[in-house]
Design a protein around this motif. Structure first.
Motif, PDB file in Angstrom:
ATOM      1  N   SER A  93      -6.761  11.128  15.126  1.00  0.00           N
ATOM      2  CA  SER A  93      -6.047  10.929  13.829  1.00  0.00           C
ATOM      3  C   SER A  93      -6.831  11.792  12.836  1.00  0.00           C
ATOM      4  CB  SER A  93      -6.171   9.464  13.311  1.00  0.00           C
ATOM      5  OG  SER A  93      -5.331   8.752  14.228  1.00  0.00           O
ATOM      6  N   LEU A  94      -6.024  12.526  11.966  1.00  0.00           N
ATOM      7  CA  LEU A  94      -6.578  13.488  10.950  1.00  0.00           C
ATOM      8  C   LEU A  94      -5.852  12.782   9.613  1.00  0.00           C
ATOM      9  CD1 LEU A  94      -7.677  15.941   9.542  1.00  0.00           C
ATOM     10  CD2 LEU A  94      -5.356  17.100  10.061  1.00  0.00           C
ATOM     11  N   VAL A  95      -6.852  12.382   8.818  1.00  0.00           N
ATOM     12  CA  VAL A  95      -6.332  11.709   7.469  1.00  0.00           C
ATOM     13  C   VAL A  95      -6.445  12.756   6.514  1.00  0.00           C
ATOM     14  CG1 VAL A  95      -7.039   9.918   5.776  1.00  0.00           C
ATOM     15  CG2 VAL A  95      -7.150   9.388   8.336  1.00  0.00           C
ATOM     16  N   LEU A  96      -5.412  12.985   5.602  1.00  0.00           N
ATOM     17  CA  LEU A  96      -5.271  13.760   4.620  1.00  0.00           C
ATOM     18  C   LEU A  96      -5.086  13.131   3.424  1.00  0.00           C
ATOM     19  CD1 LEU A  96      -2.805  16.532   6.634  1.00  0.00           C
ATOM     20  CD2 LEU A  96      -5.313  16.550   6.065  1.00  0.00           C
ATOM     21  N   GLN A  97      -5.603  13.265   2.410  1.00  0.00           N
ATOM     22  CA  GLN A  97      -5.275  12.703   1.230  1.00  0.00           C
ATOM     23  C   GLN A  97      -5.031  13.741  -0.129  1.00  0.00           C
ATOM     24  OE1 GLN A  97      -9.386  10.816   0.343  1.00  0.00           O
ATOM     25  NE2 GLN A  97      -9.017   9.302   1.815  1.00  0.00           N
ATOM     26  N   THR A  99       0.760  -1.246  -0.057  1.00  0.00           N
ATOM     27  CA  THR A  99       0.140  -0.023   0.055  1.00  0.00           C
ATOM     28  C   THR A  99       0.865   1.177  -0.139  1.00  0.00           C
ATOM     29  OG1 THR A  99      -0.227  -0.221   2.354  1.00  0.00           O
ATOM     30  CG2 THR A  99      -1.941  -1.046   0.874  1.00  0.00           C
ATOM     31  N   ASN A 100       2.103   1.313   0.317  1.00  0.00           N
ATOM     32  CA  ASN A 100       2.895   2.373   0.557  1.00  0.00           C
ATOM     33  C   ASN A 100       3.492   2.556  -0.842  1.00  0.00           C
ATOM     34  OD1 ASN A 100       4.473   0.023   0.971  1.00  0.00           O
ATOM     35  ND2 ASN A 100       6.244   1.179   1.432  1.00  0.00           N
ATOM     36  N   LEU A 101       3.372   1.794  -1.848  1.00  0.00           N
ATOM     37  CA  LEU A 101       3.852   1.987  -3.156  1.00  0.00           C
ATOM     38  C   LEU A 101       2.611   2.080  -4.220  1.00  0.00           C
ATOM     39  CD1 LEU A 101       6.808  -0.472  -3.281  1.00  0.00           C
ATOM     40  CD2 LEU A 101       6.745   1.997  -2.430  1.00  0.00           C
ATOM     41  N   ASP A 135      11.696  14.113   0.914  1.00  0.00           N
ATOM     42  CA  ASP A 135      12.979  14.163   1.397  1.00  0.00           C
ATOM     43  C   ASP A 135      13.015  13.441   2.860  1.00  0.00           C
ATOM     44  OD1 ASP A 135      14.176  14.822  -0.947  1.00  0.00           O
ATOM     45  OD2 ASP A 135      14.232  17.094  -0.332  1.00  0.00           O
ATOM     46  N   ALA A 136      11.954  13.800   3.602  1.00  0.00           N
ATOM     47  CA  ALA A 136      11.971  13.437   4.873  1.00  0.00           C
ATOM     48  C   ALA A 136      11.628  11.897   5.190  1.00  0.00           C
ATOM     49  CB  ALA A 136      11.080  14.046   5.790  1.00  0.00           C
ATOM     50  N   GLY A 137      11.354  11.148   4.061  1.00  0.00           N
ATOM     51  CA  GLY A 137      11.225   9.847   3.998  1.00  0.00           C
ATOM     52  C   GLY A 137       9.773   9.430   3.909  1.00  0.00           C
ATOM     53  N   PHE A 138       8.754  10.436   3.709  1.00  0.00           N
ATOM     54  CA  PHE A 138       7.464  10.064   3.584  1.00  0.00           C
ATOM     55  C   PHE A 138       6.991   9.137   2.291  1.00  0.00           C
ATOM     56  CE2 PHE A 138       7.244  13.115   6.980  1.00  0.00           C
ATOM     57  CZ  PHE A 138       5.962  13.406   7.524  1.00  0.00           C
ATOM     58  N   GLU A 139       6.101   8.229   2.626  1.00  0.00           N
ATOM     59  CA  GLU A 139       5.471   7.559   1.572  1.00  0.00           C
ATOM     60  C   GLU A 139       4.116   7.486   1.645  1.00  0.00           C
ATOM     61  OE1 GLU A 139       7.445   3.698   2.580  1.00  0.00           O
ATOM     62  OE2 GLU A 139       8.745   4.095   1.130  1.00  0.00           O
ATOM     63  N   ASN A 140       3.443   6.877   0.892  1.00  0.00           N
ATOM     64  CA  ASN A 140       1.862   6.852   1.031  1.00  0.00           C
ATOM     65  C   ASN A 140       1.650   6.022   2.276  1.00  0.00           C
ATOM     66  OD1 ASN A 140      -1.129   6.894   0.280  1.00  0.00           O
ATOM     67  ND2 ASN A 140      -0.962   4.670  -0.158  1.00  0.00           N
ATOM     68  N   SER A 194       0.281  12.008  -4.802  1.00  0.00           N
ATOM     69  CA  SER A 194      -1.006  11.983  -4.229  1.00  0.00           C
ATOM     70  C   SER A 194      -1.207  10.966  -3.419  1.00  0.00           C
ATOM     71  CB  SER A 194      -2.068  11.589  -5.523  1.00  0.00           C
ATOM     72  OG  SER A 194      -3.090  11.233  -5.277  1.00  0.00           O
ATOM     73  N   ALA A 195      -0.441  10.998  -2.269  1.00  0.00           N
ATOM     74  CA  ALA A 195      -0.541  10.322  -1.125  1.00  0.00           C
ATOM     75  C   ALA A 195      -1.447  10.562  -0.225  1.00  0.00           C
ATOM     76  CB  ALA A 195       0.988  10.448  -0.432  1.00  0.00           C
ATOM     77  N   THR A 196      -1.673   9.601   0.839  1.00  0.00           N
ATOM     78  CA  THR A 196      -2.634   9.513   1.814  1.00  0.00           C
ATOM     79  C   THR A 196      -1.814   9.519   3.121  1.00  0.00           C
ATOM     80  OG1 THR A 196      -4.377   8.528   0.835  1.00  0.00           O
ATOM     81  CG2 THR A 196      -4.635   8.594   3.109  1.00  0.00           C
ATOM     82  N   LEU A 197      -1.897  10.556   4.080  1.00  0.00           N
ATOM     83  CA  LEU A 197      -1.276  10.814   5.347  1.00  0.00           C
ATOM     84  C   LEU A 197      -2.064  10.721   6.488  1.00  0.00           C
ATOM     85  CD1 LEU A 197       1.562  13.559   4.211  1.00  0.00           C
ATOM     86  CD2 LEU A 197       1.770  11.082   4.219  1.00  0.00           C
ATOM     87  N   THR A 198      -1.652  10.092   7.548  1.00  0.00           N
ATOM     88  CA  THR A 198      -2.330  10.305   8.798  1.00  0.00           C
ATOM     89  C   THR A 198      -1.522  11.083   9.765  1.00  0.00           C
ATOM     90  OG1 THR A 198      -3.150   7.926   8.586  1.00  0.00           O
ATOM     91  CG2 THR A 198      -3.366   8.758  10.681  1.00  0.00           C
ATOM     92  N   VAL A 199      -2.507  12.043  10.195  1.00  0.00           N
ATOM     93  CA  VAL A 199      -1.441  12.786  11.254  1.00  0.00           C
ATOM     94  C   VAL A 199      -2.274  12.613  12.725  1.00  0.00           C
ATOM     95  CG1 VAL A 199      -1.156  15.413  11.985  1.00  0.00           C
ATOM     96  CG2 VAL A 199      -1.307  14.733   9.309  1.00  0.00           C
ATOM     97  N   ARG A 200      -1.532  12.117  13.267  1.00  0.00           N
ATOM     98  CA  ARG A 200      -1.830  11.873  14.764  1.00  0.00           C
ATOM     99  C   ARG A 200      -1.650  13.126  15.685  1.00  0.00           C
ATOM    100  NH1 ARG A 200      -1.228   6.686  16.625  1.00  0.00           N
ATOM    101  NH2 ARG A 200      -0.558   7.578  18.592  1.00  0.00           N
ATOM    102  N   VAL A 201      -2.932  13.827  15.840  1.00  0.00           N
ATOM    103  CA  VAL A 201      -2.826  15.076  16.550  1.00  0.00           C
ATOM    104  C   VAL A 201      -3.000  14.794  17.873  1.00  0.00           C
ATOM    105  CG1 VAL A 201      -4.139  17.405  16.872  1.00  0.00           C
ATOM    106  CG2 VAL A 201      -4.070  16.035  14.623  1.00  0.00           C
TER     107      VAL A 201
END
Length: 140
Positions: free
Chosen positions: A38-42, A12-14, A112-117, A20-27
């Motif tokens: 959790s805030l899901v950003l698409q 799923t990370n690829l 650059d920070a290493g983020f993936e989907n 166009s990645a989906t990220l989860t931000v744990r607020v």
């Protein structure tokens, strides 16, 4: 005739492009009481979005989306990688206390920070984090 592509073997990370990645931000509201949401950003472009911009996007969502009222007065200033898709998770349920090098600088791009989907990041107050590291006891 439409063609069918089998994506069942793609992790799923690829599965989505870096544009166009989906990220989860744990607020995190409270480390001690383990209060987080959790805030899901698409559709986040990892190649052009900076860490500072992700903070702004997250703050804007917290201020405008319903259900976030208890989090609107928290001074959120720091992002730290929590986990990536198919990666190991920490045993601490609220935040990983090790790997301070995973705290992200505002000017680097997410790629650059290493983020993936499906990357998860923690968004929290740095001063409260430093206090919690000194005494990482949780309360109910």
């Amino acid at each position: 005739m439409a063609t069918y592509t089998d994506f069942s073997d793609i992790p799923t990370n690829l599965a989505r492009p870096k544009t166009s990645a989906t990220l989860t931000v744990r607020v995190i509201k409270s480390l001690r009481y383990r209060t987080e949401r959790s805030l899901v950003l698409q559709n986040i472009n990892l190649e052009t979005t900076t860490v500072g911009q992700l903070k702004d996007i997250s703050r804007q969502a917290i201020q405008t989306q319903p259900g976030w009222k208890p989090y609107r007065n928290v001074q959120l200033d720091t992002l730290k990688l929590y986990t990536q898709a198919h990666g190991a998770k920490t045993t601490n349920l609220i935040i990983n206390l090790d790997h301070d090098e995973w705290i992200l600088a505002d000017d680097s791009t997410l790629a650059d920070a290493g983020f993936e989907n499906e990357t998860e990041v923690s968004f929290f107050n740095r001063d409260l984090y430093e206090q919690f590291k000194q005494d990482p006891e949780t309360t109910w």
